[in-house]
Design an enzyme around this catalytic site. Structure first.
Site, mmCIF file in Angstrom:
data_model
loop_
_atom_site.group_PDB
_atom_site.id
_atom_site.type_symbol
_atom_site.label_atom_id
_atom_site.label_comp_id
_atom_site.label_asym_id
_atom_site.label_seq_id
_atom_site.Cartn_x
_atom_site.Cartn_y
_atom_site.Cartn_z
ATOM 1 C CB CYS A 57 36.277 84.418 -60.620
ATOM 2 S SG CYS A 57 35.432 83.688 -59.196
ATOM 3 C CG HIS A 181 32.608 87.092 -62.141
ATOM 4 N ND1 HIS A 181 33.008 86.083 -62.995
ATOM 5 C CD2 HIS A 181 32.680 86.578 -60.893
ATOM 6 C CE1 HIS A 181 33.304 84.997 -62.281
ATOM 7 N NE2 HIS A 181 33.113 85.270 -61.012
ATOM 8 C CD GLU A 183 33.232 87.470 -66.244
ATOM 9 O OE1 GLU A 183 33.021 86.407 -65.611
ATOM 10 O OE2 GLU A 183 33.850 88.441 -65.734
#
Length: 208
Positions: A57, A181, A183
């Site tokens: 990002c 994302h 994560e």
């Protein structure tokens, strides 16, 4: 105070990590490009054959602007304001493409939901078109529809990037950047559907 020579890997995280404003990733990159010591440290780090890095990002935007320092990234695009001209926060479906990315090793062909949270994810070509990036296997991630086909349509593709592309790796696969994302969705309970066989972690944990 710290030299990158002591590290093998770096992760440039998302979440407006360099400031709560749009374009923060480019500012982050400039703090490296226009600081002699930082420039030399990062240039040496990227040039080593045992180093690796992941940009997500905000960190993806930052690393894409350091492409001149990273071997095998001359065709990396830059990331500009979403076609919707809005900050997009949602879950989207992506396909992992065949590439040399060490982070996505043996994951090609997987289609999985992933968290999206960005205002500037629209791919803008620098030196290569989206089709050329796809053919060179520098592209490693793309938005897909319910049929598994690449999507350019909102909201399946939240930023409007051509061919749905939203992740790229360098030629030898040591450095990977992506707008989504993973994560934020590596645990099983973070998925709206999950197999009882998964245990604690979902499919995205393989990256880490």
């Amino acid at each position: 105070r710290v030299s990158l020579s002591d590290f093998r890997g770096i992760a440039a995280c998302g979440g407006f990590s360099y400031g709560d404003v749009l374009g923060a990733g480019e500012g982050w990159a400039k703090s490296i490009l226009y600081n002699t010591r930082a420039y030399d440290e990062f240039s040496a780090f990227f040039s080593r054959d045992d180093s690796f890095g992941l940009g997500i990002c905000n960190g993806c935007q930052m690393m894409s602007n350091l492409y001149e320092l990273i071997p095998g990234t001359s065709d990396w695009p830059r990331f500009v304001r979403n076609r919707s001209e809005q900050f997009e926060a949602r879950v989207a479906m992506v396909e992992i493409l065949e590439s040399n990315s060490l982070f996505l090793n043996e994951m090609a062909g997987s289609m999985m939901p992933v968290v999206v949270s960005h205002g500037e994810g629209l791919v803008e070509a620098r030196n290569a078109s989206s089709q050329q990036l796809l053919e060179s296997q520098n592209a490693c991630l793309r938005y897909v529809d319910a049929s598994g086909e690449a999507s350019e349509y909102y909201p399946l593709n939240p930023n409007g990037s051509a061919l749905g592309l939203n992740g790229f790796t360098n030629d030898d696969g040591r450095f990977t950047i992506m707008m989504p994302h993973p994560e934020r969705i590596f645990r099983s309970v973070q998925n709206s559907w999950r197999s009882p066989d998964w245990g604690e972690y979902g499919p995205w944990m393989r990256i880490f």
